[in-house]
Scaffold this motif. Structure first.
Motif, PDB file in Angstrom:
ATOM      1  N   THR B 377       0.835  -1.194   0.000  1.00 16.52           N
ATOM      2  CA  THR B 377       0.000   0.000   0.000  1.00 16.52           C
ATOM      3  C   THR B 377       0.874   1.249   0.000  1.00 16.52           C
ATOM      4  OG1 THR B 377      -1.701  -1.145   1.204  1.00 16.52           O
ATOM      5  CG2 THR B 377      -1.739   1.249   1.336  1.00 16.52           C
ATOM      6  N   GLN B 378       1.927   1.164   0.776  1.00 19.24           N
ATOM      7  CA  GLN B 378       2.801   2.318   0.919  1.00 19.24           C
ATOM      8  C   GLN B 378       3.489   2.685  -0.399  1.00 19.24           C
ATOM      9  OE1 GLN B 378       6.083   1.727   3.535  1.00 19.24           O
ATOM     10  NE2 GLN B 378       6.565   3.911   3.612  1.00 19.24           N
ATOM     11  N   MET B 379       3.931   1.659  -1.132  1.00 23.22           N
ATOM     12  CA  MET B 379       4.582   1.923  -2.422  1.00 23.22           C
ATOM     13  C   MET B 379       3.622   2.629  -3.379  1.00 23.22           C
ATOM     14  SD  MET B 379       6.515  -1.729  -2.861  1.00 23.22           S
ATOM     15  CE  MET B 379       6.975  -1.610  -4.585  1.00 23.22           C
ATOM     16  N   ILE B 380       2.379   2.152  -3.363  1.00 21.41           N
ATOM     17  CA  ILE B 380       1.387   2.755  -4.272  1.00 21.41           C
ATOM     18  C   ILE B 380       1.067   4.181  -3.819  1.00 21.41           C
ATOM     19  CG2 ILE B 380      -0.944   2.546  -5.194  1.00 21.41           C
ATOM     20  CD1 ILE B 380      -0.706  -0.486  -4.812  1.00 21.41           C
ATOM     21  N   ALA B 381       0.871   4.343  -2.501  1.00 19.88           N
ATOM     22  CA  ALA B 381       0.529   5.665  -1.975  1.00 19.88           C
ATOM     23  C   ALA B 381       1.652   6.662  -2.255  1.00 19.88           C
ATOM     24  CB  ALA B 381       0.266   5.573  -0.474  1.00 19.88           C
ATOM     25  N   LYS B 382       2.879   6.182  -2.176  1.00 24.32           N
ATOM     26  CA  LYS B 382       4.010   7.076  -2.440  1.00 24.32           C
ATOM     27  C   LYS B 382       3.976   7.562  -3.895  1.00 24.32           C
ATOM     28  CE  LYS B 382       8.983   7.627  -2.004  1.00 24.32           C
ATOM     29  NZ  LYS B 382       9.104   8.232  -3.339  1.00 24.32           N
ATOM     30  N   ALA B 383       3.610   6.640  -4.795  1.00 22.70           N
ATOM     31  CA  ALA B 383       3.503   7.039  -6.214  1.00 22.70           C
ATOM     32  C   ALA B 383       2.465   8.147  -6.382  1.00 22.70           C
ATOM     33  CB  ALA B 383       3.134   5.834  -7.076  1.00 22.70           C
ATOM     34  N   GLU B 385       1.586  10.391  -4.074  1.00 26.64           N
ATOM     35  CA  GLU B 385       2.054  11.630  -3.454  1.00 26.64           C
ATOM     36  C   GLU B 385       3.150  12.293  -4.285  1.00 26.64           C
ATOM     37  OE1 GLU B 385      -0.074  12.470  -1.303  1.00 26.64           O
ATOM     38  OE2 GLU B 385      -0.816  10.406  -1.223  1.00 26.64           O
ATOM     39  N   ASP B 386       3.921  11.485  -5.012  1.00 30.80           N
ATOM     40  CA  ASP B 386       5.032  12.046  -5.796  1.00 30.80           C
ATOM     41  C   ASP B 386       4.562  12.812  -7.031  1.00 30.80           C
ATOM     42  OD1 ASP B 386       6.810  11.081  -4.021  1.00 30.80           O
ATOM     43  OD2 ASP B 386       7.472   9.361  -5.222  1.00 30.80           O
ATOM     44  N   LEU B 387       3.315  12.605  -7.428  1.00 28.52           N
ATOM     45  CA  LEU B 387       2.842  13.273  -8.642  1.00 28.52           C
ATOM     46  C   LEU B 387       2.384  14.693  -8.334  1.00 28.52           C
ATOM     47  CD1 LEU B 387       0.881  10.313 -10.247  1.00 28.52           C
ATOM     48  CD2 LEU B 387       2.926  11.424 -11.172  1.00 28.52           C
ATOM     49  N   PRO B 388       2.603  15.619  -9.263  1.00 23.53           N
ATOM     50  CA  PRO B 388       2.267  17.031  -8.992  1.00 23.53           C
ATOM     51  C   PRO B 388       0.771  17.351  -9.122  1.00 23.53           C
ATOM     52  CG  PRO B 388       3.213  16.818 -11.177  1.00 23.53           C
ATOM     53  CD  PRO B 388       3.260  15.456 -10.562  1.00 23.53           C
ATOM     54  N   THR B 389      -0.050  16.349  -9.398  1.00 25.04           N
ATOM     55  CA  THR B 389      -1.468  16.633  -9.563  1.00 25.04           C
ATOM     56  C   THR B 389      -2.270  15.949  -8.449  1.00 25.04           C
ATOM     57  OG1 THR B 389      -3.362  16.458 -11.058  1.00 25.04           O
ATOM     58  CG2 THR B 389      -1.781  14.653 -11.102  1.00 25.04           C
ATOM     59  N   ASP B 390      -3.516  16.402  -8.276  1.00 21.14           N
ATOM     60  CA  ASP B 390      -4.378  15.845  -7.237  1.00 21.14           C
ATOM     61  C   ASP B 390      -5.358  14.814  -7.777  1.00 21.14           C
ATOM     62  OD1 ASP B 390      -3.324  17.136  -5.106  1.00 21.14           O
ATOM     63  OD2 ASP B 390      -4.661  18.873  -5.258  1.00 21.14           O
ATOM     64  N   LYS B 391      -5.441  14.701  -9.086  1.00 20.64           N
ATOM     65  CA  LYS B 391      -6.408  13.770  -9.682  1.00 20.64           C
ATOM     66  C   LYS B 391      -5.671  12.553 -10.207  1.00 20.64           C
ATOM     67  CE  LYS B 391      -9.190  17.574 -11.445  1.00 20.64           C
ATOM     68  NZ  LYS B 391      -9.427  18.254 -12.716  1.00 20.64           N
ATOM     69  N   ILE B 392      -5.932  11.415  -9.576  1.00 22.42           N
ATOM     70  CA  ILE B 392      -5.136  10.236  -9.913  1.00 22.42           C
ATOM     71  C   ILE B 392      -6.014   9.015 -10.116  1.00 22.42           C
ATOM     72  CG2 ILE B 392      -3.394   8.634  -9.012  1.00 22.42           C
ATOM     73  CD1 ILE B 392      -2.199  11.144  -7.597  1.00 22.42           C
ATOM     74  N   ILE B 393      -5.692   8.287 -11.177  1.00 23.25           N
ATOM     75  CA  ILE B 393      -6.358   7.009 -11.427  1.00 23.25           C
ATOM     76  C   ILE B 393      -5.307   5.920 -11.284  1.00 23.25           C
ATOM     77  CG2 ILE B 393      -7.434   5.569 -13.211  1.00 23.25           C
ATOM     78  CD1 ILE B 393      -8.660   8.194 -14.321  1.00 23.25           C
ATOM     79  N   ALA B 405      -4.462  -1.235  -3.738  1.00 20.10           N
ATOM     80  CA  ALA B 405      -4.771   0.013  -4.451  1.00 20.10           C
ATOM     81  C   ALA B 405      -5.860   0.787  -3.715  1.00 20.10           C
ATOM     82  CB  ALA B 405      -5.202  -0.297  -5.876  1.00 20.10           C
ATOM     83  N   ASN B 406      -6.877   0.071  -3.269  1.00 24.63           N
ATOM     84  CA  ASN B 406      -7.954   0.719  -2.522  1.00 24.63           C
ATOM     85  C   ASN B 406      -7.459   1.295  -1.202  1.00 24.63           C
ATOM     86  OD1 ASN B 406     -10.589   0.763  -3.828  1.00 24.63           O
ATOM     87  ND2 ASN B 406     -10.285  -1.450  -4.018  1.00 24.63           N
ATOM     88  N   ALA B 407      -6.591   0.537  -0.538  1.00 26.87           N
ATOM     89  CA  ALA B 407      -6.051   1.015   0.734  1.00 26.87           C
ATOM     90  C   ALA B 407      -5.225   2.278   0.514  1.00 26.87           C
ATOM     91  CB  ALA B 407      -5.198  -0.079   1.378  1.00 26.87           C
ATOM     92  N   ALA B 408      -4.459   2.275  -0.561  1.00 30.33           N
ATOM     93  CA  ALA B 408      -3.638   3.449  -0.872  1.00 30.33           C
ATOM     94  C   ALA B 408      -4.525   4.654  -1.157  1.00 30.33           C
ATOM     95  CB  ALA B 408      -2.737   3.155  -2.071  1.00 30.33           C
ATOM     96  N   ARG B 409      -5.645   4.400  -1.815  1.00 34.48           N
ATOM     97  CA  ARG B 409      -6.580   5.487  -2.101  1.00 34.48           C
ATOM     98  C   ARG B 409      -7.077   6.101  -0.791  1.00 34.48           C
ATOM     99  NH1 ARG B 409     -12.216   5.625  -2.427  1.00 34.48           N
ATOM    100  NH2 ARG B 409     -12.286   3.382  -2.111  1.00 34.48           N
ATOM    101  N   GLU B 410      -7.349   5.209   0.191  1.00 42.04           N
ATOM    102  CA  GLU B 410      -7.890   5.707   1.453  1.00 42.04           C
ATOM    103  C   GLU B 410      -6.883   6.531   2.248  1.00 42.04           C
ATOM    104  OE1 GLU B 410      -9.823   2.378   3.425  1.00 42.04           O
ATOM    105  OE2 GLU B 410     -11.064   2.212   1.613  1.00 42.04           O
ATOM    106  N   GLU B 415      -7.461  13.122  -4.693  1.00 43.92           N
ATOM    107  CA  GLU B 415      -8.643  12.499  -5.277  1.00 43.92           C
ATOM    108  C   GLU B 415      -8.183  11.321  -6.133  1.00 43.92           C
ATOM    109  OE1 GLU B 415     -12.596  13.803  -7.892  1.00 43.92           O
ATOM    110  OE2 GLU B 415     -10.849  15.111  -7.811  1.00 43.92           O
ATOM    111  N   VAL B 416      -8.421  10.119  -5.622  1.00 39.36           N
ATOM    112  CA  VAL B 416      -7.921   8.923  -6.298  1.00 39.36           C
ATOM    113  C   VAL B 416      -9.081   8.017  -6.654  1.00 39.36           C
ATOM    114  CG1 VAL B 416      -6.494   6.847  -6.056  1.00 39.36           C
ATOM    115  CG2 VAL B 416      -5.726   9.009  -5.052  1.00 39.36           C
ATOM    116  N   ALA B 417      -9.058   7.479  -7.872  1.00 39.72           N
ATOM    117  CA  ALA B 417     -10.051   6.478  -8.256  1.00 39.72           C
ATOM    118  C   ALA B 417      -9.336   5.199  -8.640  1.00 39.72           C
ATOM    119  CB  ALA B 417     -10.887   6.975  -9.425  1.00 39.72           C
TER     120      ALA B 417
END
Lengths: 276, 558
Positions: B377-383, B385-393, B405-410, B415-417
């Motif tokens: 979850t942490q690896m995905i969440a880090k990806a 956070e590293d992006l300069p935008t707030d809208k992520i799929i 993936a769902n846990a990282a979204r939480e 805003e992650v889908a």
């Protein structure tokens, strides 16, 4: 006051329509294997797209010279035109507008050169609207106003069967950093505000054609429609048939100008529509 | 094209002035030299539209100018210049051609009926040329032929006070044009991005240089080896055929200490090896060459003798053709930059080849992972956070990664889908619907719909004995999985793949894409693809290096 209309061959207006309204269509040039052709002359569009994959050096396109425009303007003014409206392909995509504009400088207010921000029948429909208005006796200033308004109602979308031609033409590379795609795909492009925008892709032709139809239907009632293709007439007619009840009267099916098609490649499909 | 390369002294007083007939020869020289270098100018063309025809357009324009004076015996310089301007205007093609014609128009206008051109007239005419060209353009852009016209006018203005020797003045003007052209990327970002100088400006430079070469009695019609813009150099080897003497591929980047004499440069390289390509961008030259072992260091030594070497890459081609798979261990794929406010896609990918494909479709971040190597979850969440935008799929591309993936979204503040792709083919189908500037909810819902539009197949090796869906599987056997369900089992990869495809009714689809795994050699993949093609003749078969472990093939049917 007589107003004459001038455009160029990227407008894709069928000859009979151009003749009916007395629209002067200046042919662009295409250079194939070192030989120069006028767009659509000496080599049919059908033959062009058929042979396009065989040529090892890609055809290059050129605008008619400023001199050609200058001579035409002069002739029309001598023949009694008091004003000339010269409407052309997007200046961001081609030098046609600049060539015409340079020629027009000699005639001051008599010649107004307009950047349609479009290509193919996205341009052609603007010319037709202007021609109809002039036919109804609408005055010069009003025609110009009208042209500005209808531009927003025009949509031009294309699906490329292959990326090969557009890639080597470079005409979308800047707005799309990742066009160096690895996968085979059908690219969707839209001409908007004079520029080519990438609006998505599909992996198969079947899905691509479905998407084109959906996009057409979503536009709602249309005033004008042309299905555009580069040697894909059968599928173009099929699209018309499939969306039949929603069509405006007498839609066109057009094998598009080689000047654009050289960058699209064979088997491209798309449409130009003017929303009602 | 030119009858004689030496300037005729009858028409040309080398120190003072130029008459109409001399102008005719200079125009022809400029045209000829531009023509010799037409391809170079074409490949530079990125502004305003990179359609590779600037050189052609400028040649056609100059040709029209020359045609107009070809048969003229006019000696009056001013009159001849007017005829040139008229021809150029009538023949102007493309934006660069139109601007070129405006330059001639201004040049001629400044001179009117002047019988002979002298130094100060030349400066005056270049200034008028500049002004006319700027006026002729709706929105003048710096870093183009206009800037070059401005800079040469300034140089002429400066130099004519110090000398009245036309040859010297032209020499300074050509040098100024060269400097100006080299500086265009600093003024026009699109040039810098593409690693090229402005094509129109370079074309103008060639015209002037052609005139100078003529005056100096240098050849004008030599074919110079081409130089490509750096960004356009494609240096992938075709590994199937390496001829004798192509043991190593050497790529050297260097900054020359002086201007490069291309014919001599190519001549030297040709003595060392084959497959020579030369690129240039922002003052850095890149040489690509295949050399025999004996000459391995020759290209490096040679370029060091004429400049500063900044980078060297050597690859052993013999070793590569022996079947080593270099591209699976290659560096990271080129990801698509995303801007704040845009939609970014994060992809979980099981192999570098698959990562490359996703990247080519616009993925902004890749998290390594797949079967038996699920990312945290942490690896995905880090990806995220590293992006300069707030809208992520996020596309997990594996059923077992959905949860992470769902846990990282939480845990993410963004805003992650999660678009729950269960396989790589599903992920790719979703990827096709990405519109970075689109409405977030619409894009997400489009992507979710796309998941159903493709069938996913996998060929892998059974890790244990099992019976499932009525299929008996022995440990070590090859199994075929269609849309997550075991459908076939047998000893061979090819047989499993063919059966998978017929169970999926691939003959009713249009496109079969095969991503071959890290354990499959390219040549094996090609052979198997040929077999598939012979069974599915109306389908398009596409083979891609996937580099994924465990799965011999991941298959998309659509």
């Amino acid at each position: 006051m007589k107003i004459s209309l001038v455009t160029d061959s990227t407008c894709d207006l069928p000859d009979n329509l151009a003749e009916r309204y007395g629209i002067q269509v200046v042919p662009n040039l295409i250079i194939i294997q070192g030989k120069e052709y006028q767009d659509g002359k000496g080599l049919s569009r059908h033959e062009f797209y058929q042979r396009l994959p065989e040529w090892d050096t890609p055809p290059t396109t050129a605008t008619a010279s400023s001199g050609t425009y200058q001579e035409l303007y002069e002739k029309l003014l001598q023949q009694g035109a008091s004003r000339i409206i010269s409407i052309h392909a997007s200046s961001l995509l081609s030098g046609i507008y600049n060539a015409a504009r340079t020629a027009a400088q000699a005639f001051h207010d008599h010649v107004l050169v307009i950047d349609s921000g479009q290509v193919s029948l996205g341009l052609g429909f603007q010319v037709l609207e202007a021609a109809e208005a002039i036919g109804l006796g609408v005055d010069f200033e009003r025609v110009i106003e009208l042209l500005e308004k209808i531009r927003e109602r025009i949509r031009v979308i294309a699906m490329l069967d292959t990326l090969e031609y557009v890639r080597r033409s470079g005409r979308v590379s800047r707005m799309s950093a990742h066009l160096g795609n690895l996968l085979r795909m059908k690219l969707f492009l839209e001409i908007k505000a004079g520029q080519v925008l990438r609006t998505g892709e599909e992996r198969t032709r079947r899905k691509g054609i479905e998407r084109l139809k959906q996009q057409l239907i979503q536009l709602g009632p249309l005033r004008r429609l042309a299905i555009l293709h580069t040697n894909a007439a059968e599928e173009a007619h099929q699209i018309l048939e499939d969306i039949d009840p929603r069509l405006p009267s007498s839609p066109l099916v057009v094998n598009v100008t080689t000047v654009i098609g050289a960058h699209v490649g064979p088997k491209g499909l798309g449409f130009a529509a003017m929303i009602a | 094209m030119l009858d004689s390369l030496a300037a005729s002294t009858a028409d040309f007083n080398p120190t003072k002035s130029v008459n109409g007939r001399m102008l005719k020869r200079l125009i022809e020289a400029g045209l000829t030299w531009l023509h010799s270098n037409q391809q170079i100018v074409n490949t530079l063309n990125v502004f305003p539209v990179p359609d590779g025809d600037t050189g052609t357009n400028m040649v056609l324009t100059m040709q029209a100018a020359f045609d107009e004076i070809k048969h003229s015996n006019e000696t009056n310089f001013g009159k001849m210049a007017h005829t040139v301007a008229h021809g150029a205007l009538m023949g102007a093609r493309g934006n660069s051609g139109v601007i070129l014609s405006q330059l001639w128009r201004g040049f001629a206008r400044a001179l009117d009926n002047l019988p002979v051109l002298e130094a100060q007239d030349f400066a005056r005419a270049l200034a008028e040329a500049r002004d006319t060209a700027y006026k002729g353009v709706v929105r003048p852009v710096e870093g183009t032929i206009l800037t070059v016209a401005k800079d040469i006018a300034a140089e002429a203005e400066h130099i004519f006070h110090t000398t009245d020797d036309f040859l010297q003045i032209l020499e300074s003007v050509v040098e100024a044009a060269d400097r100006s052209v080299q500086n265009t990327p600093a003024l026009l970002p699109v040039l810098k991005e593409a690693g090229v100088v402005d094509a129109g400006g370079k074309g103008l430079y060639f015209i002037l240089e052609g005139m100078l070469r003529y005056l100096k009695g240098q050849a004008l019609d030599i074919v110079v080896g081409t130089i490509q813009p750096l960004s356009e150099m494609v240096l992938q080897n075709t590994l199937e055929t390496i001829e004798p003497g192509q043991d190593f591929e050497v790529v050297v980047d260097f900054r020359p200490t002086a201007a490069i004499d291309l014919p001599a440069f190519y001549g030297m390289l040709e003595q060392m090896g084959t497959s020579i390509q030369v690129g240039e961008g922002e003052g850095i030259y890149r040489v690509h060459i295949h050399v025999p072992t004996l000459n391995l260091y020759a290209p490096i030594d040679y370029t060091r003798s004429i400049g500063t070497v900044t980078r060297v890459a050597i690859e052993n081609l013999i070793d590569q053709i022996d079947g080593r798979k270099s591209s699976c261990v290659e560096s990271a794929p080129v990801l698509t930059p995303v801007e704040p406010g845009q939609i970014a896609v994060v992809v979980v990918s099981p192999g570098t080849g698959i990562s490359r494909v996703f990247a080519s479709l616009g993925a902004s971040a890749i998290v390594d992972g797949g079967q038996t190597m699920n990312p945290s979850t942490q690896m995905i969440a880090k990806a995220f956070e590293d992006l300069p935008t707030d809208k992520i799929i996020i596309l997990p591309n594996n059923k077992n990664i959905n949860l992470a993936a769902n846990a990282a979204r939480e845990v993410s503040v963004k805003e992650v889908a999660v678009v729950p792709s269960n396989s790589v083919p599903q992920g790719l189908a979703a990827m096709m619907r990405l519109i970075p500037d689109g409405n977030f909810d619409n894009v997400v819902s489009e992507m979710k719909q796309a998941l159903e539009e493709v069938q996913s197949g996998e060929i892998t090796c059974a890790t244990r004995k099992v019976e499932m869906n009525g299929i008996q599987v022995e440990e070590g056997q090859i199994i075929a999985i269609l849309n997550g369900k075991l459908v076939y089992s047998c000893p061979g990869v090819e047989e499993a793949l063919l059966n998978l495809l017929s169970i999926a009714k691939a003959d009713q689809y249009e496109l079969i894409t095969l991503f071959y795994g890290a354990d499959i050699l390219p040549v094996e993949a090609t052979n198997i693809a040929d077999k598939v093609q012979s069974h599915f003749q109306s389908q398009v078969i596409e083979v891609q290096e996937g580099c994924q472990p465990h799965y011999q093939f991941i298959v998309s049917i659509e």
